[in-house]
Write a protein that holds these residues in place. Structure first.
Motif, PDB file in Angstrom:
ATOM      1  N   PRO A  12      17.661  76.989 -63.356  1.00 26.28           N
ATOM      2  CA  PRO A  12      16.843  76.150 -62.468  1.00 26.28           C
ATOM      3  C   PRO A  12      17.323  76.274 -61.039  1.00 26.28           C
ATOM      4  O   PRO A  12      18.497  76.554 -60.780  1.00 26.28           O
ATOM      5  CB  PRO A  12      17.081  74.733 -63.008  1.00 26.28           C
ATOM      6  CG  PRO A  12      18.396  74.801 -63.692  1.00 26.28           C
ATOM      7  CD  PRO A  12      18.503  76.195 -64.253  1.00 26.28           C
ATOM      8  N   PRO A  13      16.420  76.039 -60.075  1.00 23.25           N
ATOM      9  CA  PRO A  13      16.837  76.117 -58.674  1.00 23.25           C
ATOM     10  C   PRO A  13      17.863  75.030 -58.366  1.00 23.25           C
ATOM     11  O   PRO A  13      17.902  73.970 -58.997  1.00 23.25           O
ATOM     12  CB  PRO A  13      15.542  75.891 -57.895  1.00 23.25           C
ATOM     13  CG  PRO A  13      14.604  75.235 -58.861  1.00 23.25           C
ATOM     14  CD  PRO A  13      14.984  75.737 -60.214  1.00 23.25           C
ATOM     15  N   ALA A  14      18.690  75.276 -57.382  1.00 21.57           N
ATOM     16  CA  ALA A  14      19.791  74.367 -57.068  1.00 21.57           C
ATOM     17  C   ALA A  14      19.301  72.986 -56.644  1.00 21.57           C
ATOM     18  O   ALA A  14      19.918  71.964 -56.965  1.00 21.57           O
ATOM     19  CB  ALA A  14      20.654  74.993 -55.971  1.00 21.57           C
ATOM     20  N   TRP A  15      18.156  72.928 -55.939  1.00 21.32           N
ATOM     21  CA  TRP A  15      17.686  71.625 -55.446  1.00 21.32           C
ATOM     22  C   TRP A  15      17.264  70.702 -56.577  1.00 21.32           C
ATOM     23  O   TRP A  15      17.309  69.476 -56.453  1.00 21.32           O
ATOM     24  CB  TRP A  15      16.511  71.817 -54.466  1.00 21.32           C
ATOM     25  CG  TRP A  15      15.275  72.393 -55.111  1.00 21.32           C
ATOM     26  CD1 TRP A  15      14.907  73.686 -55.176  1.00 21.32           C
ATOM     27  CD2 TRP A  15      14.251  71.644 -55.786  1.00 21.32           C
ATOM     28  NE1 TRP A  15      13.728  73.847 -55.834  1.00 21.32           N
ATOM     29  CE2 TRP A  15      13.289  72.581 -56.229  1.00 21.32           C
ATOM     30  CE3 TRP A  15      14.038  70.304 -56.063  1.00 21.32           C
ATOM     31  CZ2 TRP A  15      12.144  72.214 -56.925  1.00 21.32           C
ATOM     32  CZ3 TRP A  15      12.899  69.919 -56.756  1.00 21.32           C
ATOM     33  CH2 TRP A  15      11.960  70.870 -57.177  1.00 21.32           C
ATOM     34  N   LEU A  16      16.828  71.278 -57.717  1.00 18.04           N
ATOM     35  CA  LEU A  16      16.361  70.449 -58.822  1.00 18.04           C
ATOM     36  C   LEU A  16      17.496  69.614 -59.407  1.00 18.04           C
ATOM     37  O   LEU A  16      17.298  68.471 -59.824  1.00 18.04           O
ATOM     38  CB  LEU A  16      15.732  71.336 -59.897  1.00 18.04           C
ATOM     39  CG  LEU A  16      15.008  70.607 -61.032  1.00 18.04           C
ATOM     40  CD1 LEU A  16      13.884  69.741 -60.472  1.00 18.04           C
ATOM     41  CD2 LEU A  16      14.437  71.615 -62.030  1.00 18.04           C
ATOM     42  N   THR A  17      18.691  70.167 -59.435  1.00 26.10           N
ATOM     43  CA  THR A  17      19.844  69.425 -59.937  1.00 26.10           C
ATOM     44  C   THR A  17      20.146  68.221 -59.039  1.00 26.10           C
ATOM     45  O   THR A  17      20.376  67.099 -59.519  1.00 26.10           O
ATOM     46  CB  THR A  17      21.070  70.333 -60.022  1.00 26.10           C
ATOM     47  OG1 THR A  17      20.774  71.473 -60.847  1.00 26.10           O
ATOM     48  CG2 THR A  17      22.266  69.595 -60.600  1.00 26.10           C
ATOM     49  N   SER A  18      20.112  68.435 -57.746  1.00 30.59           N
ATOM     50  CA  SER A  18      20.345  67.330 -56.801  1.00 30.59           C
ATOM     51  C   SER A  18      19.249  66.272 -56.915  1.00 30.59           C
ATOM     52  O   SER A  18      19.510  65.060 -56.855  1.00 30.59           O
ATOM     53  CB  SER A  18      20.406  67.867 -55.370  1.00 30.59           C
ATOM     54  OG  SER A  18      21.459  68.799 -55.240  1.00 30.59           O
ATOM     55  N   PHE A  19      18.013  66.738 -57.107  1.00 29.40           N
ATOM     56  CA  PHE A  19      16.886  65.803 -57.223  1.00 29.40           C
ATOM     57  C   PHE A  19      17.026  64.948 -58.486  1.00 29.40           C
ATOM     58  O   PHE A  19      16.778  63.742 -58.475  1.00 29.40           O
ATOM     59  CB  PHE A  19      15.574  66.585 -57.256  1.00 29.40           C
ATOM     60  CG  PHE A  19      14.355  65.713 -57.350  1.00 29.40           C
ATOM     61  CD1 PHE A  19      13.873  65.035 -56.232  1.00 29.40           C
ATOM     62  CD2 PHE A  19      13.679  65.567 -58.558  1.00 29.40           C
ATOM     63  CE1 PHE A  19      12.759  64.232 -56.326  1.00 29.40           C
ATOM     64  CE2 PHE A  19      12.565  64.770 -58.656  1.00 29.40           C
ATOM     65  CZ  PHE A  19      12.089  64.096 -57.537  1.00 29.40           C
ATOM     66  N   GLY A  20      17.440  65.556 -59.582  1.00 31.36           N
ATOM     67  CA  GLY A  20      17.641  64.799 -60.820  1.00 31.36           C
ATOM     68  C   GLY A  20      18.734  63.757 -60.671  1.00 31.36           C
ATOM     69  O   GLY A  20      18.606  62.632 -61.161  1.00 31.36           O
ATOM     70  N   ASP A  21      19.831  64.133 -59.991  1.00 21.14           N
ATOM     71  CA  ASP A  21      20.906  63.157 -59.743  1.00 21.14           C
ATOM     72  C   ASP A  21      20.411  61.997 -58.902  1.00 21.14           C
ATOM     73  O   ASP A  21      20.754  60.833 -59.154  1.00 21.14           O
ATOM     74  CB  ASP A  21      22.078  63.850 -59.040  1.00 21.14           C
ATOM     75  CG  ASP A  21      22.788  64.859 -59.938  1.00 21.14           C
ATOM     76  OD1 ASP A  21      22.614  64.729 -61.170  1.00 21.14           O
ATOM     77  OD2 ASP A  21      23.481  65.745 -59.416  1.00 21.14           O
ATOM     78  N   LEU A  22      19.564  62.295 -57.902  1.00 26.13           N
ATOM     79  CA  LEU A  22      19.033  61.248 -57.032  1.00 26.13           C
ATOM     80  C   LEU A  22      18.153  60.275 -57.818  1.00 26.13           C
ATOM     81  O   LEU A  22      18.252  59.042 -57.660  1.00 26.13           O
ATOM     82  CB  LEU A  22      18.224  61.882 -55.892  1.00 26.13           C
ATOM     83  CG  LEU A  22      17.544  60.901 -54.916  1.00 26.13           C
ATOM     84  CD1 LEU A  22      18.590  60.042 -54.218  1.00 26.13           C
ATOM     85  CD2 LEU A  22      16.707  61.658 -53.907  1.00 26.13           C
ATOM     86  N   MET A  23      17.279  60.799 -58.699  1.00 24.66           N
ATOM     87  CA  MET A  23      16.418  59.937 -59.500  1.00 24.66           C
ATOM     88  C   MET A  23      17.239  59.056 -60.444  1.00 24.66           C
ATOM     89  O   MET A  23      16.925  57.887 -60.659  1.00 24.66           O
ATOM     90  CB  MET A  23      15.432  60.799 -60.315  1.00 24.66           C
ATOM     91  CG  MET A  23      14.391  61.523 -59.479  1.00 24.66           C
ATOM     92  SD  MET A  23      13.305  60.395 -58.555  1.00 24.66           S
ATOM     93  CE  MET A  23      14.039  60.517 -56.920  1.00 24.66           C
ATOM     94  N   SER A  24      18.299  59.617 -60.994  1.00 26.18           N
ATOM     95  CA  SER A  24      19.159  58.831 -61.887  1.00 26.18           C
ATOM     96  C   SER A  24      19.841  57.696 -61.134  1.00 26.18           C
ATOM     97  O   SER A  24      19.944  56.571 -61.626  1.00 26.18           O
ATOM     98  CB  SER A  24      20.214  59.745 -62.524  1.00 26.18           C
ATOM     99  OG  SER A  24      19.599  60.759 -63.288  1.00 26.18           O
TER     100      SER A  24
END
Length: 233
Positions: A12-24
């Motif tokens: 997955p692209p790197a930004w998706l990991t950061s986005f998932g952490d933000l939603m959590s």
């Protein structure tokens, strides 16, 4: 040299990991806020009351109880309005128009965007220069009220005159006469049982003619009572 195995799935692209952490983190934050909050029944009912009053209601009756995931019944005894179709309102006014016609009283129905007006000639309702209806016409006004009462809508009763000046000890001008006639009809409506909170009266004198005051016919048409039915939004 050994070949590298092909990756089964693309990373997955790197930004998706950061986005998932933000939603959590946001979800955790709102759960924390909810866990620290308390529900005030008083504020809840005040909010409900405000919404009801905005739609024309008058008050809310409720039982003091703790919310436990069940629906709380709220009574809206004066919830306004009981929805009526425009067609049903016009049909009721046509019934009144025909009733007045049989009694020899001239009337007409005027339709506007947010209201419908029932215009009734006053020559056979009131003696000249008097605000008191003829005794024989009082039952007619009461019967008219009974039919309008079924609509359960707010109405304004307006008095109108021609431009012939009137000077008496009781009425210094046509303005006072028109207002007194409107109030006389309003009082009869209250006696009939119409909700006073949905009634209002206005005297317009000779200043809102619907016909020229240059002929006897035009002046007669201007001598009228108008019952303004305010339509639901």
């Amino acid at each position: 040299m050994a070949r590298k195995k092909k990756e089964e799935c693309k990373a997955p692209p790197a930004w998706l990991t950061s986005f998932g952490d933000l939603m959590s983190l946001l979800l955790t934050f709102f759960i924390l806020l909810y866990s620290m909050s308390t529900i005030s029944l008083e504020k809840f009912y005040q909010a409900i009351k405000g919404i009801i009053q905005a739609f024309g209601g008058h008050y809310v009756i409720h039982e003091e109880r703790v919310i436990q995931g069940k629906r709380i019944p709220l009574d809206f005894p004066d919830m306004y309005p009981k929805m009526k179709t425009r067609r049903a309102i016009e049909q009721k006014l046509q019934e009144i128009h025909q009733m007045l016609k049989k009694m020899g009283v001239k009337s007409e129905i005027a339709k506007y965007g947010t209201s419908i007006r029932l215009r009734i000639n006053t020559d056979k309702l009131f003696p000249p220069g008097s605000e008191k209806p003829y005794k024989e016409t009082i039952p007619l006004i009461m019967e008219m009220c009974k039919k309008l009462k079924e609509l359960e809508l707010p109405i304004t009763i307006e008095g109108h005159t021609d431009n012939v000046p009137i000077r008496s000890k009781i009425f210094p001008s046509n303005w006072e006469l028109s207002a007194a006639r409107a109030v006389s009809v309003l009082r009869l409506f209250i006696q009939c049982g119409y909700d006073p909170r949905k009634l209002s009266a206005a005297g317009c004198g000779p200043y809102r003619p619907i016909a020229p005051n240059t002929t006897p016919e035009g002046r007669a048409k201007n001598r009228r009572i108008e019952i303004v039915i305010h339509l639901p939004g």
